[in-house]
Write an enzyme that holds these catalytic residues in place. Sequence first.
Site, short mmCIF file in Angstrom:
data_model
loop_
_atom_site.label_atom_id
_atom_site.label_comp_id
_atom_site.label_asym_id
_atom_site.label_seq_id
_atom_site.Cartn_x
_atom_site.Cartn_y
_atom_site.Cartn_z
N TYR A 191 4.20 -2.74 15.77
CA TYR A 191 3.91 -1.34 15.43
C TYR A 191 5.09 -0.42 15.76
O TYR A 191 5.29 0.58 15.06
CB TYR A 191 2.60 -0.87 16.08
CG TYR A 191 1.43 -1.53 15.39
CD1 TYR A 191 1.00 -1.09 14.14
CD2 TYR A 191 0.81 -2.65 15.94
CE1 TYR A 191 -0.02 -1.73 13.46
CE2 TYR A 191 -0.22 -3.30 15.26
CZ TYR A 191 -0.62 -2.83 14.02
OH TYR A 191 -1.62 -3.49 13.34
N GLN A 225 -6.11 4.63 3.85
CA GLN A 225 -6.10 3.43 4.70
C GLN A 225 -4.74 3.32 5.39
O GLN A 225 -4.54 2.45 6.23
CB GLN A 225 -6.34 2.19 3.84
CG GLN A 225 -7.69 2.20 3.17
CD GLN A 225 -7.79 1.13 2.08
OE1 GLN A 225 -8.04 -0.03 2.36
NE2 GLN A 225 -7.58 1.53 0.84
N ASN A 226 -3.81 4.20 5.03
CA ASN A 226 -2.45 4.08 5.55
C ASN A 226 -2.34 4.66 6.96
O ASN A 226 -2.98 5.65 7.29
CB ASN A 226 -1.46 4.80 4.62
CG ASN A 226 -1.47 4.19 3.23
OD1 ASN A 226 -1.98 3.08 3.06
ND2 ASN A 226 -0.94 4.90 2.27
N ASP A 241 0.70 5.57 8.02
CA ASP A 241 1.83 6.51 7.98
C ASP A 241 1.29 7.93 7.85
O ASP A 241 0.10 8.13 7.62
CB ASP A 241 2.80 6.15 6.84
CG ASP A 241 2.18 6.35 5.46
OD1 ASP A 241 1.69 7.46 5.16
OD2 ASP A 241 2.20 5.39 4.64
N HIS A 289 -7.70 3.77 9.17
CA HIS A 289 -7.18 2.65 9.96
C HIS A 289 -6.23 3.08 11.07
O HIS A 289 -5.48 2.27 11.58
CB HIS A 289 -6.51 1.62 9.03
CG HIS A 289 -7.46 0.98 8.08
ND1 HIS A 289 -7.08 0.35 6.91
CD2 HIS A 289 -8.82 0.87 8.13
CE1 HIS A 289 -8.17 -0.10 6.28
NE2 HIS A 289 -9.22 0.20 6.99
N GLY A 323 -3.36 2.93 -5.36
CA GLY A 323 -2.55 1.98 -4.60
C GLY A 323 -3.27 1.21 -3.51
O GLY A 323 -2.74 1.04 -2.42
N THR A 324 -4.46 0.72 -3.83
CA THR A 324 -5.13 -0.18 -2.87
C THR A 324 -5.69 -1.36 -3.62
O THR A 324 -6.25 -1.20 -4.72
CB THR A 324 -6.24 0.53 -2.06
OG1 THR A 324 -6.99 -0.48 -1.35
CG2 THR A 324 -7.19 1.34 -2.92
N SER A 325 -5.56 -2.55 -3.03
CA SER A 325 -6.07 -3.76 -3.69
C SER A 325 -7.58 -3.87 -3.53
O SER A 325 -8.19 -4.79 -4.09
CB SER A 325 -5.37 -5.00 -3.12
OG SER A 325 -5.66 -5.11 -1.74
N1 APR Z 1 2.15 2.66 -6.83
C1 APR Z 1 0.81 2.44 -6.78
N2 APR Z 1 0.28 1.28 -6.35
C2 APR Z 1 1.13 0.31 -5.98
C3 APR Z 1 2.52 0.46 -6.01
C4 APR Z 1 3.03 1.71 -6.48
N3 APR Z 1 4.36 1.97 -6.55
N4 APR Z 1 3.09 -0.68 -5.57
C5 APR Z 1 2.08 -1.52 -5.28
N5 APR Z 1 0.89 -0.94 -5.52
C6 APR Z 1 -0.47 -1.46 -5.35
C7 APR Z 1 -0.62 -2.96 -5.47
O1 APR Z 1 -0.72 -3.34 -6.84
C8 APR Z 1 -1.91 -3.20 -4.69
O2 APR Z 1 -3.04 -3.08 -5.51
O3 APR Z 1 -0.89 -1.16 -4.03
C9 APR Z 1 -1.91 -2.08 -3.65
C10 APR Z 1 -1.59 -2.53 -2.24
O4 APR Z 1 -2.60 -3.37 -1.79
P1 APR Z 1 -2.56 -3.94 -0.30
O5 APR Z 1 -1.20 -4.44 0.02
O6 APR Z 1 -3.69 -4.87 -0.16
O7 APR Z 1 -2.78 -2.61 0.60
P2 APR Z 1 -4.14 -1.86 0.97
O8 APR Z 1 -5.14 -2.02 -0.11
O9 APR Z 1 -3.76 -0.49 1.39
O10 APR Z 1 -4.61 -2.68 2.23
C11 APR Z 1 -5.75 -2.27 2.93
O11 APR Z 1 -5.29 -3.89 4.60
O12 APR Z 1 -3.98 -5.05 6.10
C12 APR Z 1 -4.72 -3.97 5.88
O13 APR Z 1 -4.98 -2.26 7.38
C13 APR Z 1 -4.20 -2.64 6.28
O14 APR Z 1 -4.84 -0.48 5.45
C14 APR Z 1 -4.46 -1.78 5.07
C15 APR Z 1 -5.60 -2.54 4.40
#
Ligand code: APR
Length: 227
Positions: A54, A87-88, A90, A105, A171-173
């Site tokens: 971290y 969820q970020n 930052d 988070h 931007g979240t999976s």
């Molecule tokens: N703009 C928009 N989306 C984007 C970009 C971009 N430039 N680049 C990548 N992505 C998308 C990817 O396609 C994906 O769907 O952002 C998403 C990121 O997914 P993850 O890496 O799984 O991140 P997130 O969903 O925020 O993860 C959730 O998991 O490990 C934990 O605690 C951590 O808060 C986090 C949580």
Amino acid sequence: MKKKVIVLTGAGISAESGISTFRDSDGLWEQYRVEDVATHEAYLRNPELVLNFYNERRRQLFQVKPNEGHRQLVRLEERYDVHIITQNIDNLHEQAGSTNVLHLHGELTKARSDRNDNLIIDIGDRDIHLGDKAPDGAQLRPHIVWFGEAVPNIEPAAVLCEQADYFIVVGTSMNVYPAAGLIHYVPRSTPCYLVDPKAVPISRPITIFQEKAGTGVKKVVDALLSE
Ligand code: APR
């Protein structure tokens, strides 16, 4: 009264600022194992490794800036009551100027007592080391929700989702619960928008902008500002 726009963001909105996502091919979980750095068990086993993980994230945060995606969401406040649920860990939404940001988070710029979850202090860009003490004398730990830990802000987040007049996902999976389940609290009649370069599985009608946040968020914001 202004209508409410609720925005759920994930790592993807900060990607164009230079912060790695977690599950993309160059993501953090390709370089580290969750069980080594992001659970309470990991922290008990090897606190230094976890603190350093971290500390690294925090140092990186202080080298980057908000991008167009963060900035466009600020524009929405001209017309709407905007609440960002992120969820970020930052603080790029805050740096861009967003007023209401709820962190699910945790936050990199805060630390808390190992003994008392409510004793939270601002640390800004400072590292946390073993031996650094909270005001109650206990070891400081990152103010982060690790895997397996409760998500205290999920309830206020769910209440916001129930009140959404518009809902935007950026931007979240949608892999991590309970965050990914928030969309089920959004009323059926609420228009929903998704900005992500990848196809994200969402089981409800949603307008998709399959592109990066830097361009896609502007399209959603322009659409809502011209309603
Ligand atoms: N703009 C928009 N989306 C984007 C970009 C971009 N430039 N680049 C990548 N992505 C998308 C990817 O396609 C994906 O769907 O952002 C998403 C990121 O997914 P993850 O890496 O799984 O991140 P997130 O969903 O925020 O993860 C959730 O998991 O490990 C934990 O605690 C951590 O808060 C986090 C949580």
